[in-house]
Design a protein around this motif. Structure first.
Motif, PDB file in Angstrom:
ATOM      1  N   TRP A  39       0.990  -1.262   0.023  1.00 40.96           N
ATOM      2  CA  TRP A  39       0.038  -0.058  -0.002  1.00 40.96           C
ATOM      3  C   TRP A  39       1.009   1.278  -0.040  1.00 40.96           C
ATOM      4  CZ3 TRP A  39       0.396   3.517   4.173  1.00 40.96           C
ATOM      5  CH2 TRP A  39       0.851   2.617   5.472  1.00 40.96           C
ATOM      6  N   HIS A  40       0.120   2.348  -0.458  1.00 35.79           N
ATOM      7  CA  HIS A  40       1.029   3.660  -0.445  1.00 35.79           C
ATOM      8  C   HIS A  40      -0.117   4.611   0.306  1.00 35.79           C
ATOM      9  CE1 HIS A  40       3.910   2.745  -3.469  1.00 35.79           C
ATOM     10  NE2 HIS A  40       2.879   1.968  -4.252  1.00 35.79           N
ATOM     11  N   LEU A  41       0.668   5.744   0.506  1.00 40.34           N
ATOM     12  CA  LEU A  41      -0.225   6.787   1.211  1.00 40.34           C
ATOM     13  C   LEU A  41      -0.742   7.425   0.125  1.00 40.34           C
ATOM     14  CD1 LEU A  41       2.483   8.000   3.702  1.00 40.34           C
ATOM     15  CD2 LEU A  41       0.336   7.323   4.215  1.00 40.34           C
ATOM     16  N   PRO A  42      -1.799   8.311   0.337  1.00 42.80           N
ATOM     17  CA  PRO A  42      -2.300   8.976  -0.940  1.00 42.80           C
ATOM     18  C   PRO A  42      -1.416  10.063  -1.350  1.00 42.80           C
ATOM     19  CG  PRO A  42      -3.999   8.918   1.158  1.00 42.80           C
ATOM     20  CD  PRO A  42      -2.473   8.364   1.663  1.00 42.80           C
ATOM     21  N   GLY A  43      -1.381  10.132  -2.689  1.00 46.39           N
ATOM     22  CA  GLY A  43      -0.542  11.128  -3.102  1.00 46.39           C
ATOM     23  C   GLY A  43       0.796  10.725  -3.646  1.00 46.39           C
ATOM     24  N   GLY A  44       0.928   9.275  -3.756  1.00 48.38           N
ATOM     25  CA  GLY A  44       2.157   8.880  -4.076  1.00 48.38           C
ATOM     26  C   GLY A  44       2.754   7.890  -3.266  1.00 48.38           C
ATOM     27  N   GLY A  45       3.979   7.167  -3.734  1.00 46.70           N
ATOM     28  CA  GLY A  45       4.503   6.282  -3.100  1.00 46.70           C
ATOM     29  C   GLY A  45       5.651   6.539  -1.836  1.00 46.70           C
ATOM     30  N   LEU A  46       6.571   6.289  -1.618  1.00 49.04           N
ATOM     31  CA  LEU A  46       7.483   6.331  -0.684  1.00 49.04           C
ATOM     32  C   LEU A  46       8.365   7.655  -0.907  1.00 49.04           C
ATOM     33  CD1 LEU A  46       8.865   2.828   0.171  1.00 49.04           C
ATOM     34  CD2 LEU A  46       7.383   4.118   1.231  1.00 49.04           C
ATOM     35  N   GLY A  47       8.435   8.026  -2.177  1.00 49.01           N
ATOM     36  CA  GLY A  47       9.045   9.413  -2.483  1.00 49.01           C
ATOM     37  C   GLY A  47       8.127  10.512  -2.718  1.00 49.01           C
ATOM     38  N   GLY A  48       6.963  10.341  -2.156  1.00 48.99           N
ATOM     39  CA  GLY A  48       5.900  11.415  -2.482  1.00 48.99           C
ATOM     40  C   GLY A  48       6.371  12.554  -1.559  1.00 48.99           C
ATOM     41  N   ARG A  49       6.055  13.908  -2.208  1.00 42.78           N
ATOM     42  CA  ARG A  49       6.282  15.047  -1.576  1.00 42.78           C
ATOM     43  C   ARG A  49       5.277  15.604  -0.230  1.00 42.78           C
ATOM     44  NH1 ARG A  49       9.712  18.767  -4.965  1.00 42.78           N
ATOM     45  NH2 ARG A  49      10.181  17.204  -6.551  1.00 42.78           N
ATOM     46  N   THR A  50       4.312  14.940  -0.168  1.00 41.35           N
ATOM     47  CA  THR A  50       3.084  15.102   0.563  1.00 41.35           C
ATOM     48  C   THR A  50       3.798  14.648   2.004  1.00 41.35           C
ATOM     49  OG1 THR A  50       1.474  15.099  -0.796  1.00 41.35           O
ATOM     50  CG2 THR A  50       0.744  15.003   1.330  1.00 41.35           C
ATOM     51  N   THR A  51       3.502  15.173   3.197  1.00 40.49           N
ATOM     52  CA  THR A  51       3.924  14.926   4.520  1.00 40.49           C
ATOM     53  C   THR A  51       2.606  14.684   5.075  1.00 40.49           C
ATOM     54  OG1 THR A  51       5.801  16.550   4.451  1.00 40.49           O
ATOM     55  CG2 THR A  51       5.185  15.655   6.776  1.00 40.49           C
ATOM     56  N   TYR A  52       2.577  13.687   6.010  1.00 38.73           N
ATOM     57  CA  TYR A  52       1.720  13.111   6.597  1.00 38.73           C
ATOM     58  C   TYR A  52       1.968  12.733   8.161  1.00 38.73           C
ATOM     59  CZ  TYR A  52      -0.775  11.827   2.337  1.00 38.73           C
ATOM     60  OH  TYR A  52      -1.453  12.323   1.050  1.00 38.73           O
ATOM     61  N   GLY A  53       0.915  13.126   8.954  1.00 41.10           N
ATOM     62  CA  GLY A  53       1.413  12.820  10.604  1.00 41.10           C
ATOM     63  C   GLY A  53       0.990  11.399  10.864  1.00 41.10           C
ATOM     64  N   ARG A  58      -1.160   5.902  10.368  1.00 36.43           N
ATOM     65  CA  ARG A  58      -1.933   4.856  11.235  1.00 36.43           C
ATOM     66  C   ARG A  58      -3.365   4.408  10.338  1.00 36.43           C
ATOM     67  NH1 ARG A  58      -1.548   6.637  15.816  1.00 36.43           N
ATOM     68  NH2 ARG A  58      -3.417   8.122  15.841  1.00 36.43           N
ATOM     69  N   GLU A  59      -3.980   5.686   9.871  1.00 30.69           N
ATOM     70  CA  GLU A  59      -5.441   5.359   9.253  1.00 30.69           C
ATOM     71  C   GLU A  59      -5.027   4.551   8.051  1.00 30.69           C
ATOM     72  OE1 GLU A  59      -7.803   8.860   8.686  1.00 30.69           O
ATOM     73  OE2 GLU A  59      -7.474   9.636  10.774  1.00 30.69           O
ATOM     74  N   CYS A  60      -4.059   4.981   7.341  1.00 26.59           N
ATOM     75  CA  CYS A  60      -3.677   4.296   5.985  1.00 26.59           C
ATOM     76  C   CYS A  60      -3.445   2.860   6.095  1.00 26.59           C
ATOM     77  CB  CYS A  60      -2.725   4.952   5.491  1.00 26.59           C
ATOM     78  SG  CYS A  60      -3.143   6.809   4.509  1.00 26.59           S
ATOM     79  N   ARG A  61      -2.715   2.604   7.226  1.00 22.32           N
ATOM     80  CA  ARG A  61      -2.295   1.318   7.655  1.00 22.32           C
ATOM     81  C   ARG A  61      -3.413   0.260   8.028  1.00 22.32           C
ATOM     82  NH1 ARG A  61       0.911   2.205  11.774  1.00 22.32           N
ATOM     83  NH2 ARG A  61       2.841   2.777  10.395  1.00 22.32           N
ATOM     84  N   GLU A  62      -4.087   0.964   8.757  1.00 23.79           N
ATOM     85  CA  GLU A  62      -5.600   0.364   9.104  1.00 23.79           C
ATOM     86  C   GLU A  62      -6.613  -0.073   8.092  1.00 23.79           C
ATOM     87  OE1 GLU A  62      -7.002   2.668  12.374  1.00 23.79           O
ATOM     88  OE2 GLU A  62      -5.438   2.207  13.906  1.00 23.79           O
TER      89      GLU A  62
END
Length: 182
Positions: A39-53, A58-62
């Motif tokens: 899975w990825h965070l919204p807005g891109g992969g591991l190299g995405g420029r968006t910062t998430y707290g 945790r929400e994405c992982r769940e």
């Protein structure tokens, strides 16, 4: 140690075909079935420029865990796999995640080789190709169901354009086509 059959899933018809084939291989070989969802965070992969707290992470992982549960529940709603089953969700590129999960030469990695998903179909590299090139174990690429390709072709068939002179009127259409294909 028992042999592991590692299979990648994303909920697509191709990955579900791979999951069922992996379960059959696990039964045949008396192996464990290890199901992996990358899975990825919204807005891109591991190299995405968006910062998430931490809360968003945790929400994405769940959500990924819930997606994996839903995939397994729907895939095995009629018949359970009949072998020891484990599931894993990992943040990362699907190909790299699967190759890492199938790290032993004794494993068998099963991937669907159907059409790419709707999300960024041309921008993402082929997971199947990546796994074939980098895996340390045998890779079984499950071809897509021919009916899936026919269905996709039906849904992607463009209708007549109304801007060119030939299609500006319905004169060339049959009576059935004018009524909407009844």
């Amino acid at each position: 140690m028992r042999q592991r059959i590692v299979v990648g899933v994303d909920g697509s018809p191709g990955s579900l075909a791979a999951l069922h084939r992996a379960a059959a291989e696990a039964r045949e070989r008396h192996a464990d079935l290890h199901v992996v969802l990358a899975w990825h965070l919204p807005g891109g992969g591991l190299g995405g420029r968006t910062t998430y707290g931490p809360a968003a992470l945790r929400e994405c992982r769940e959500a990924a865990v819930e997606d994996l549960r839903a995939i397994l529940d729907s895939a095995f709603a009629v018949e359970r796999p009949g072998v020891p089953l484990s599931g894993l969700t990992v943040r990362g590129e699907p190909g790299a995640v699967l190759v890492e999960a199938a790290g032993s030469a004794d494993d068998l990695l099963v991937v669907g080789s159907g059409p790419r998903g709707r999300r960024l179909p041309r921008l993402r590299p082929s997971v199947t190709r990546y796994c074939l090139a980098h895996a340390r174990c045998p890779v079984l690429a499950v071809p897509p169901n021919p009916l899936e390709a026919e269905l996709a072709a039906l849904h992607n068939t463009p209708g007549p354009c109304r801007t060119c002179p030939r299609h500006a009127s319905d004169e060339h259409l049959t009576a059935s086509e004018r009524r909407g294909g009844e």
